[in-house]
Design a protein around this motif. Sequence first.
Motif, mmCIF file in Angstrom:
data_model
loop_
_atom_site.group_PDB
_atom_site.id
_atom_site.type_symbol
_atom_site.label_atom_id
_atom_site.label_comp_id
_atom_site.label_asym_id
_atom_site.label_seq_id
_atom_site.Cartn_x
_atom_site.Cartn_y
_atom_site.Cartn_z
ATOM 1 N N UNK A 156 0.391 -1.247 -0.170
ATOM 2 C CA UNK A 156 -0.011 -0.482 -0.108
ATOM 3 C C UNK A 156 0.848 1.143 -0.165
ATOM 4 N N UNK A 157 2.349 1.537 0.899
ATOM 5 C CA UNK A 157 2.851 2.540 0.510
ATOM 6 C C UNK A 157 3.619 2.309 -0.817
ATOM 7 N N UNK A 158 4.104 1.379 -0.868
ATOM 8 C CA UNK A 158 4.266 1.226 -2.440
ATOM 9 C C UNK A 158 3.209 2.879 -3.700
ATOM 10 N N UNK A 159 2.587 1.900 -3.334
ATOM 11 C CA UNK A 159 1.090 1.941 -4.200
ATOM 12 C C UNK A 159 0.094 3.483 -4.230
ATOM 13 N N UNK A 160 0.526 4.107 -2.763
ATOM 14 C CA UNK A 160 0.349 5.550 -2.207
ATOM 15 C C UNK A 160 1.576 5.959 -2.969
ATOM 16 N N UNK A 161 2.880 6.241 -3.060
ATOM 17 C CA UNK A 161 3.621 6.764 -4.092
ATOM 18 C C UNK A 161 3.382 7.080 -5.276
ATOM 19 N N UNK A 162 3.233 5.699 -5.681
ATOM 20 C CA UNK A 162 3.021 5.914 -7.330
ATOM 21 C C UNK A 162 1.282 6.872 -7.298
ATOM 22 N N UNK A 163 0.422 6.216 -6.779
ATOM 23 C CA UNK A 163 -0.653 7.443 -7.409
ATOM 24 C C UNK A 163 -0.617 8.862 -6.769
ATOM 25 N N UNK A 164 1.165 9.107 -5.525
ATOM 26 C CA UNK A 164 0.561 10.578 -5.304
ATOM 27 C C UNK A 164 1.264 10.672 -6.424
ATOM 28 N N UNK A 165 2.452 10.649 -7.423
ATOM 29 C CA UNK A 165 2.911 11.084 -8.528
ATOM 30 C C UNK A 165 2.312 11.091 -9.380
ATOM 31 N N UNK A 166 1.392 9.817 -9.809
ATOM 32 C CA UNK A 166 0.646 9.798 -10.860
ATOM 33 C C UNK A 166 -0.375 10.972 -10.584
ATOM 34 N N UNK A 167 -1.668 11.100 -9.258
ATOM 35 C CA UNK A 167 -2.657 12.188 -8.588
ATOM 36 C C UNK A 167 -1.919 13.609 -9.853
ATOM 37 N N UNK A 168 -0.205 13.739 -8.654
ATOM 38 C CA UNK A 168 0.739 15.647 -9.454
ATOM 39 C C UNK A 168 0.205 15.555 -10.793
ATOM 40 N N UNK A 169 1.252 14.440 -11.589
ATOM 41 C CA UNK A 169 1.122 14.514 -13.121
ATOM 42 C C UNK A 169 -0.335 14.861 -13.712
ATOM 43 N N UNK A 170 -1.395 14.390 -12.893
ATOM 44 C CA UNK A 170 -3.023 14.847 -13.909
ATOM 45 C C UNK A 170 -3.273 15.944 -13.092
ATOM 46 N N UNK A 171 -3.001 16.291 -11.800
ATOM 47 C CA UNK A 171 -3.751 17.596 -11.608
ATOM 48 C C UNK A 171 -3.012 18.578 -12.629
ATOM 49 N N UNK A 469 15.157 28.109 -9.681
ATOM 50 C CA UNK A 469 16.238 27.074 -9.742
ATOM 51 C C UNK A 469 15.820 26.951 -8.742
ATOM 52 N N UNK A 470 15.647 25.552 -8.020
ATOM 53 C CA UNK A 470 15.062 25.142 -6.495
ATOM 54 C C UNK A 470 15.968 23.861 -6.219
ATOM 55 N N UNK A 471 16.291 23.531 -5.359
ATOM 56 C CA UNK A 471 17.529 21.952 -5.019
ATOM 57 C C UNK A 471 16.500 20.696 -5.350
ATOM 58 N N UNK A 472 17.267 19.682 -5.959
ATOM 59 C CA UNK A 472 16.140 18.799 -6.221
ATOM 60 C C UNK A 472 16.895 17.603 -6.148
ATOM 61 N N UNK A 473 17.469 17.819 -4.341
ATOM 62 C CA UNK A 473 17.283 16.739 -4.125
ATOM 63 C C UNK A 473 16.124 17.069 -2.747
ATOM 64 N N UNK A 477 9.651 16.554 -8.256
ATOM 65 C CA UNK A 477 9.072 16.981 -9.496
ATOM 66 C C UNK A 477 6.920 17.866 -8.835
ATOM 67 N N UNK A 478 6.833 16.364 -7.890
ATOM 68 C CA UNK A 478 4.964 16.974 -7.318
ATOM 69 C C UNK A 478 5.216 18.233 -6.402
ATOM 70 N N UNK A 479 6.316 18.326 -6.014
ATOM 71 C CA UNK A 479 6.700 19.530 -4.805
ATOM 72 C C UNK A 479 6.597 20.552 -5.793
ATOM 73 N N UNK A 480 7.406 20.827 -7.070
ATOM 74 C CA UNK A 480 7.312 21.650 -7.489
ATOM 75 C C UNK A 480 6.347 22.506 -8.107
ATOM 76 N N UNK A 481 5.060 21.803 -8.066
ATOM 77 C CA UNK A 481 3.627 22.191 -8.649
ATOM 78 C C UNK A 481 3.380 22.706 -7.570
ATOM 79 N N UNK A 482 3.124 22.282 -6.160
ATOM 80 C CA UNK A 482 2.933 23.240 -5.182
ATOM 81 C C UNK A 482 3.620 24.642 -4.724
ATOM 82 N N UNK A 483 5.034 23.970 -4.900
ATOM 83 C CA UNK A 483 5.850 25.059 -4.460
ATOM 84 C C UNK A 483 5.334 26.650 -4.994
ATOM 85 N N UNK A 484 5.172 26.110 -6.469
ATOM 86 C CA UNK A 484 5.054 27.260 -7.755
ATOM 87 C C UNK A 484 3.537 28.306 -7.404
ATOM 88 N N UNK A 485 3.105 27.441 -6.735
ATOM 89 C CA UNK A 485 1.365 27.448 -6.102
ATOM 90 C C UNK A 485 1.269 28.619 -5.519
#
Length: 516
Positions: A156-171, A469-473, A477-485
């Motif tokens: 479930x943890x792995x699926x959650x991480x995957x879904x979060x990434x997909x959700x961020x991409x979808x958003x 320019x943000x620190x990649x570490x 990618x999903x956090x970059x979307x929230x940061x811009x907002x």
Amino acid sequence: MILIQTTLLLVAVIIALVVGIAAGYLLRRSIAESKLGAAEEEARKLLDEAIKQAETKRKEVLVEAKDEVYRIRQEAERDNRERRRELDRMERRLIQKEESLDKKLDNIEQKDQVIREKETMVEKTQEDLKLILTQQLKEMERISGMSSEQARELLLHNVEQQIRAEAAALIREIEAEAKEEADKRAREIVTLAVQRCAADVAAETTVSVVSLPNDEMKGRIIGREGRNIRTFETLTGVDLIIDDTPEAVILSSFDPVRREIARVALEKLIIDGRIHPARIEEMVEKASKDIEQEIREVGEQAAFEVGVHGLHPEMIKLLGRLKYRTSYGQNVLKHSVEVAYLAGVMAAELEVDAVAARRAGLIHDIGKAVDHEVTGSHIEIGVELAKRYREKDEIQHAIAAHHGDIEPLSIEAVLIQAADAISAARPGARRETLETYIKRLEKLENVVTEFQGVERAYAIQAGREVRIMVKPEEIDDPSAINLSREIARKVEQELDYPGQIKVVVIRETRAVDFAK
């Protein structure tokens, strides 16, 4: 004897008369009987003719009736034949449908039988799979050393991480599509409004230059021991600067109306040639009345141009005073008329109250007419003036919200905000000093660099875009979307700027190695 003869003669005459009468009667009777016979003969002929004609007519009617009966019978037989043919066709179609339904029923029964058999096989297979799955789970637990609950949590943890990434991409995709569509529609409306509105650009100034016919006029303006210039400055409240500029004097004042009155009065004095304190007082008073009349006419003309009616007379005067007021080099009356046009066009495109939008746009900066005389911001003053002169609540709200001091609660208020920003941000509308420009860009960069994970920030395109320019570490990618907002929201809250600012977050990962 004679008597007897006479008697006999009389008798003879009487007899002759009787015989004559009888003969006449018989003759008339004979003639009458002859005529009666002829009449009877004529009557018999007419009767025979009538009988013949009646017989002929009867035969004709009978023939016509037989023809009509034959025609009706033929039509009835033809209709019956067509109906029989239609009934035969319907009967054949019904028979075909019945046959088709019978075939379908047979197929359905066969399929039901096959489905039942497959269901039985599926149930058996499911039972077998359950048994195999139970055995495999036990074997996996033995090999992995984890229970099924622990494995489920990991999965479930792995699926959650995957879904979060997909959700961020979808958003991101949905936001991009929605923003693209909204931007397209907004650009269409704004472009249409701007195309249909043209306004003049006036430079901001605090001085007016009055030309003189010759330099000798400077001495006459100053007067003996400076009495003329002192009287002029006292009556107008304007500084009259007389320097080495050839054939010109300068009027300086931060009150544009006073400066205009002084300019008109001085020009009239120069034309008249008689310059002394009494004449100066007379010309200043006359110029004040002329400017007051011009202010009223200018206000009425501005209201007429944008189709706004029913303004209070005092509001008309205040509107006319905006002709002599500038903000960042932009004439406030021209700006107000432009905002009214833009808001009205956009309101019409959105099918909302265009009349209210034009009215609010025309008087949204009305507070600037007296902001140098009354304490408070031009927004507070404008709202107070709108209340005083009985403007509607939605107009007062649009004035109060046009700089974002309060949240706009109506479409018209949002349109006034947009139209005000468009009019102020269009090329050539306003100008900015270099110092103010640099401070605005530095403040924008400082606001952005306060966020965690931001490495560098660059304000470009005259402050209309900021690239981060943000620190990649630290930022994925999903956090970059929230940061811009989040950055965009903070910029909106803390900075004042014309138009809009584009926020671009850039995340870059570099892998470097050296070949030796």
